[in-house]
Design a protein around this motif. Structure first.
Motif, short mmCIF file in Angstrom:
data_model
loop_
_atom_site.label_atom_id
_atom_site.label_comp_id
_atom_site.label_asym_id
_atom_site.label_seq_id
_atom_site.Cartn_x
_atom_site.Cartn_y
_atom_site.Cartn_z
N LYS A 347 0.83 -1.20 0.00
CA LYS A 347 0.00 0.00 0.00
C LYS A 347 0.87 1.25 0.00
N ARG A 350 0.82 6.81 4.45
CA ARG A 350 -0.12 7.88 4.77
C ARG A 350 0.30 9.23 4.19
N SER A 352 1.53 9.75 1.37
CA SER A 352 1.08 9.81 -0.02
C SER A 352 -0.34 10.37 -0.09
N LEU A 353 -1.19 9.97 0.86
CA LEU A 353 -2.55 10.50 0.92
C LEU A 353 -2.52 12.00 1.22
N ARG A 356 -1.58 13.89 -1.89
CA ARG A 356 -2.66 13.95 -2.88
C ARG A 356 -3.73 14.95 -2.45
N LEU A 357 -4.01 15.01 -1.17
CA LEU A 357 -5.02 15.96 -0.69
C LEU A 357 -4.53 17.40 -0.73
N ARG A 400 -10.02 11.28 -4.69
CA ARG A 400 -8.61 11.12 -4.31
C ARG A 400 -8.47 10.10 -3.19
N LEU A 401 -9.42 10.08 -2.27
CA LEU A 401 -9.37 9.10 -1.18
C LEU A 401 -9.55 7.68 -1.70
N TYR A 404 -6.52 6.54 -3.77
CA TYR A 404 -5.42 6.22 -2.84
C TYR A 404 -5.64 4.85 -2.20
N HIS A 405 -6.88 4.61 -1.75
CA HIS A 405 -7.19 3.34 -1.09
C HIS A 405 -7.02 2.16 -2.04
N THR A 407 -4.94 1.91 -4.63
CA THR A 407 -3.61 1.84 -5.25
C THR A 407 -2.73 0.85 -4.50
N ASP A 470 3.31 9.23 -6.19
CA ASP A 470 3.48 9.42 -4.74
C ASP A 470 3.92 8.15 -4.01
#
Length: 493
Positions: A347, A350, A352-353, A356-357, A400-401, A404-405, A407, A470
């Motif tokens: 995964k 965090r 990376s999230l 992205r945000l 985006r969430l 991300y989840h 990926t 990311d």
């Protein structure tokens, strides 16, 4: 080497192809026959001249175009006014596709296309009309190049019309009736019948003024709940039956098989399509799951190749589009022993999230500026524009969430695997020796947060570019070092 003329039935298929392309226009002109419109008259003459030209050109090509074969290549001669001679070595053939339409079946013919990895008009070697024995002979010449150790047993035709003994094939998958029923619901083909039925009912009602002549009858139906339920049940059952029939015609007689060198995919009841590709020509494998397929645990597997792989309508490069997910993993390993699907992947961290945000929301910003400027009263709310802006921002953040989840990535041995997507999830698998170019990029935000974006290119048609955003900079460096080992692999080959 004897040069052969193409089959005389090619003329008939050219004429039928003309009517397929211009049949609707011909019907429109026929319905407006006798019209004083200059436009219709001009179109009629253009259509007539085009038809005559098609017939004459097809007959002329029948006498001028020829082909021949030897132990190494196809030799093609074509051209009416400008003569062209072309030689295509069998080793250049990437894929072989057969297509047998219903008309081909009636006439005991078939068509075959040999696809190369080049681009342009002369990329492929097509034979639109051939006897099946001749198509088998041509395909055997190409297969013998990829099976150099195979021996010609004799020149006597085999029972299936072929001339050469082939390596024994192993059948890996044929859909059951249960698979076809599940596929009909997954493809939602029955909804098309519902749409067509409702459209026809509306047109019939407008044509015969059913609202006036049968008003009392409709009122009696609408006043009875049982009548409504029965009518809807009949329509739904008929729609589902039509959907299953469409799916059976399209995916019936589906078969996935292989030998030690090639993969074979065949399908179709009325129109048959057969496709084969050398295993070493497969550049990558792509697994796609739509939202509906994810709910039902199904997936579609597509083979990525350098050459053209038919067209999107035929889906000839797709291993059965409704494979159970667990069967997907095993069949890839059976067909391509060098590939492995990793079910457990890494995964993104965090941070990376967070990256992205924190990225700019340019689309939302531009849309909000336009909403503030025009201030449309959406849904009868004075501040509807503000609600629309908030909903758009929430959607972008949610997207985006979810991405991300969903990926995941894996870099193991000589293989890389990426899994990404929102509602439709795509897993891309390729090997190091199939990658032509890699890149590692970092924006200012990524540099500050210790992240990077990796990308790589596979030789395909069109070229496939995949990227992963990311990931930790350590993994990006490892990816670059991993690809550097490709030089050794290529030199060993």
């Amino acid at each position: 080497m004897d040069m052969k003329h193409y089959h005389p039935l090619t003329v008939l298929f050219d004429i039928i192809g003309f009517f397929k392309n211009f049949g609707i226009l011909a019907v429109i002109l026929f319905l407006n026959k006798g019209s004083d419109s200059i436009l219709f008259q001009i179109m009629g003459w253009v259509l007539l001249v085009s038809f005559v030209y098609t017939v004459v050109a097809s007959i002329w090509k029948l006498f001028t175009n020829r082909y021949g074969t030897d132990e190494r290549a196809f030799h093609l001669k074509s051209g009416i006014f400008k003569k062209t001679e072309r030689t295509v070595n069998y080793e250049k053939i990437q894929n072989v596709q057969r297509y047998t339409s219903f008309l081909h079946k009636l006439l005991r013919m078939t068509s075959i296309t040999f696809e190369t990895g080049t681009s342009g008009v002369n990329a492929n070697v097509p034979f639109s009309v051939l006897t099946r024995s001749e198509a088998d002979r041509l395909e055997s010449l190409v297969k013998r190049t990829s099976h150099p150790d195979s021996q010609i047993m004799n020149d006597e035709p085999q029972p299936d019309g072929g001339r050469w003994n082939e390596t024994e094939r192993v059948i890996h998958f044929t859909p059951t009736h249960q698979d076809l029923v599940k596929a009909s619901f997954t493809s939602l083909s029955f909804l098309f019948f519902l749409a067509i039925a409702s459209s026809l009912l509306a047109k019939i009602g407008a044509l015969f003024h059913l609202e006036d002549t049968a008003e009392g009858w409709f009122e009696s139906i609408l006043s009875s709940g049982w009548m409504i339920a029965g009518f809807l049940a009949i329509v739904i059952m008929l729609s589902i039956s039509v959907g299953i029939l469409i799916t059976f015609v399209k995916y019936g007689k589906y078969e996935i098989a292989s030998d030690d060198k090639r993969i074979y995919i065949s399908k179709g009841v009325l129109d048959e399509t057969a496709f084969s590709i050398a295993k070493d020509r497969v550049q990558a494998v792509e697994i796609t799951q739509s939202f509906m397929k994810r709910l039902l645990g199904l997936a579609e597997v597509k083979l990525i190749s350098i050459g053209d792989i038919g067209d999107d309508d035929n889906e000839v490069s797709t291993l059965y589009p409704f494979l159970p997910m667990q069967r997907t993993y095993s069949i890839i390993s059976e067909l391509l022993p060098d590939y492995e699907v990793f079910q457990h992947m890494k995964k993104l961290p965090r941070k990376s999230l967070a990256a992205r945000l924190l990225k700019p929301y340019w689309f939302w910003l531009i849309a909000t500026i336009l909403l503030v400027y025009f201030k449309p009263a959406l849904l009868d709310f004075t501040y509807g524009w503000a609600i629309a802006s908030a909903v758009l921002l929430a959607f972008i953040v949610a997207r985006r969430l979810i991405v991300y989840h969903n990926t995941r990535y894996a870099l193991t041995g000589s293989q890389i695997q990426l899994s990404q997507g929102m509602f439709e999830k795509t897993t891309f698998i390729t090997r190091r020796d199939k990658i032509a170019e890699v890149s590692v990029k970092r924006s200012k935000l990524q540099q500050w947060m210790g992240l990077a974006t990796i990308g790589f290119i596979n030789r395909a048609k069109p070229v496939r570019y995949e990227s992963l955003l990311d990931i930790p900079i350590q993994d990006a460096k490892r990816f670059y070092q991993w690809y550097a080992k490709r030089v050794t692999e290529v030199l060993l080959k």
